[in-house]
Write a protein that holds these residues in place. Sequence first.
Motif, short mmCIF file in Angstrom:
data_model
loop_
_atom_site.label_atom_id
_atom_site.label_comp_id
_atom_site.label_asym_id
_atom_site.label_seq_id
_atom_site.Cartn_x
_atom_site.Cartn_y
_atom_site.Cartn_z
N PHE A 1 13.04 9.16 2.92
CA PHE A 1 11.59 9.02 2.91
C PHE A 1 10.97 9.68 4.14
N SER A 2 9.89 10.43 3.91
CA SER A 2 9.15 11.08 4.98
C SER A 2 7.66 10.82 4.77
N TRP A 3 6.89 10.87 5.84
CA TRP A 3 5.46 10.66 5.72
C TRP A 3 4.82 11.69 4.81
N ARG A 4 5.46 12.85 4.65
CA ARG A 4 4.93 13.89 3.77
C ARG A 4 4.96 13.47 2.31
N ALA A 5 5.75 12.43 1.99
CA ALA A 5 5.77 11.92 0.62
C ALA A 5 4.44 11.27 0.24
N LEU A 6 3.63 10.91 1.24
CA LEU A 6 2.33 10.28 0.99
C LEU A 6 1.24 11.31 0.73
N LEU A 7 1.59 12.59 0.76
CA LEU A 7 0.65 13.66 0.48
C LEU A 7 1.16 14.47 -0.70
N PRO A 8 0.26 14.96 -1.57
CA PRO A 8 0.71 15.76 -2.72
C PRO A 8 1.43 17.03 -2.28
N VAL A 9 2.50 17.35 -2.98
CA VAL A 9 3.23 18.60 -2.73
C VAL A 9 2.78 19.61 -3.79
N ASP A 10 2.22 20.74 -3.36
CA ASP A 10 1.70 21.74 -4.30
C ASP A 10 0.72 21.09 -5.27
N PHE A 11 -0.40 20.62 -4.73
CA PHE A 11 -1.39 19.84 -5.49
C PHE A 11 -1.68 20.46 -6.86
N THR A 12 -1.63 19.61 -7.88
CA THR A 12 -1.89 20.05 -9.24
C THR A 12 -2.40 18.87 -10.08
N LEU A 13 -3.21 19.19 -11.08
CA LEU A 13 -3.71 18.19 -12.03
C LEU A 13 -2.93 18.24 -13.35
N ILE B 1 0.81 -1.22 0.00
CA ILE B 1 0.00 0.00 0.00
C ILE B 1 0.85 1.27 0.00
N VAL B 2 1.93 1.30 0.77
CA VAL B 2 2.72 2.54 0.89
C VAL B 2 3.26 3.00 -0.46
N PRO B 3 3.87 2.14 -1.29
CA PRO B 3 4.31 2.62 -2.61
C PRO B 3 3.15 3.12 -3.47
N LEU B 4 1.97 2.48 -3.38
CA LEU B 4 0.83 2.95 -4.15
C LEU B 4 0.37 4.32 -3.67
N MET B 5 0.38 4.52 -2.35
CA MET B 5 0.01 5.83 -1.81
C MET B 5 0.99 6.90 -2.27
N TRP B 6 2.28 6.57 -2.28
CA TRP B 6 3.28 7.54 -2.74
C TRP B 6 3.08 7.85 -4.22
N ALA B 7 2.84 6.80 -5.03
CA ALA B 7 2.63 7.01 -6.47
C ALA B 7 1.41 7.87 -6.72
N PHE C 1 -0.11 13.85 -8.37
CA PHE C 1 -0.73 15.17 -8.20
C PHE C 1 0.30 16.23 -7.79
N THR C 2 1.57 15.92 -8.02
CA THR C 2 2.66 16.81 -7.61
C THR C 2 3.42 17.31 -8.86
N PRO C 3 3.86 18.54 -8.88
CA PRO C 3 4.69 19.00 -10.01
C PRO C 3 5.90 18.09 -10.20
N ASN C 4 6.32 17.91 -11.42
CA ASN C 4 7.35 16.92 -11.73
C ASN C 4 8.65 17.18 -10.98
N HIS C 5 9.02 18.44 -10.81
CA HIS C 5 10.30 18.74 -10.16
C HIS C 5 10.26 18.53 -8.65
N PHE D 1 10.18 13.84 -5.98
CA PHE D 1 11.06 13.12 -5.05
C PHE D 1 11.51 14.00 -3.88
N GLU D 2 10.81 15.09 -3.64
CA GLU D 2 11.26 16.03 -2.62
C GLU D 2 11.31 15.39 -1.23
N TYR D 3 10.31 14.55 -0.91
CA TYR D 3 10.28 13.90 0.41
C TYR D 3 10.49 12.39 0.32
#
Length: 295
Positions: free
Chosen positions: A64-76, A40-46, A51-55, A58-60
């Motif tokens: 690895f940080s729990w923040r990697a499981l949440l979108p950074v600067d949410f975008t479609l 589940i964790v890799p799927l949550m990260w993916a 929903f994260t800008p390409n650059h 891999f910021e978190y």
Amino acid sequence: MSNHTKSTAAAAAMSSKPWRDHARSLAVYALLILGVGIVIVPLMWAGAASFTPNHKVFEYAYPFSWRALLPVDFTLEAYDNLFDRGFGRAVGNTFFLAIATVIIGGGVNALAGFAFGRFEFRGKNALFLTIVLLTFMVPVDLTAIPRYILVNSFGWINTWQGLLIPGLANSLVIFLFRQFFAEIPQELIDAARVDGATWLRVLVSIILPISKPVLVAAALLMFISQWNSFFWPLLVAPTKEMRVVQVEISLAIGQYGTIWNELLAGSMIAAIVPILLVIPFQRYYVQAITGTGLE
């Protein structure tokens, strides 16, 4: 040893057994939770990265940080780019191919399984061994070149028949049908034949209505196989109009870099469809597999 000592030892053993069973259950549940986490964790990260800008994908992630499981600067942005490039058409193409494979291939494989499961003819076992069982051990990519030469000789490059027809016969599905049909009581077939039913009528009116588990399992196998196909569609239908899902996703990997958020967005869409199909029908799949001796 006195009776009192024996009774005391027996009581101690009985009292310790529930604790052993409890510890064993806890260990099993712990392993299951660990396994679920690994999946589940890799799927949550993916999903979050799509929903994260390409650059910032891999910021978190490193470290690895729990923040990697949440979108950074949410975008479609990734999904918009995918569908602007023609991903919707690829999804439609793949759905068409998968459904056609289930319908046409299901009939072809059911007829083959019925012939191997209910008829006796010369060379039956040899044919089943060489045509069905041995193909399990032959990698699909090994037959790609001769299949391509054959399809090219028919003029089927960049055509629907070139994508569809070579994948209709599925040795695993034939095996499932054969094993399931062989277990059906002969009395049912004899009664239908006495009433004047043809063999095709026996299959359609008697055998298939009581074969729901194997029909569902076969449909799932064929649909998922076609949905996940990559090498053969890339080989015989590389044009933009004929692209399928997996080929379209691969375009995110370029010569000078990878567009990770688009790659993960396409992968998430491609993964959701099989999951939504398998979850409601998994009990039929399990019944078919256990009923054919593959467990």
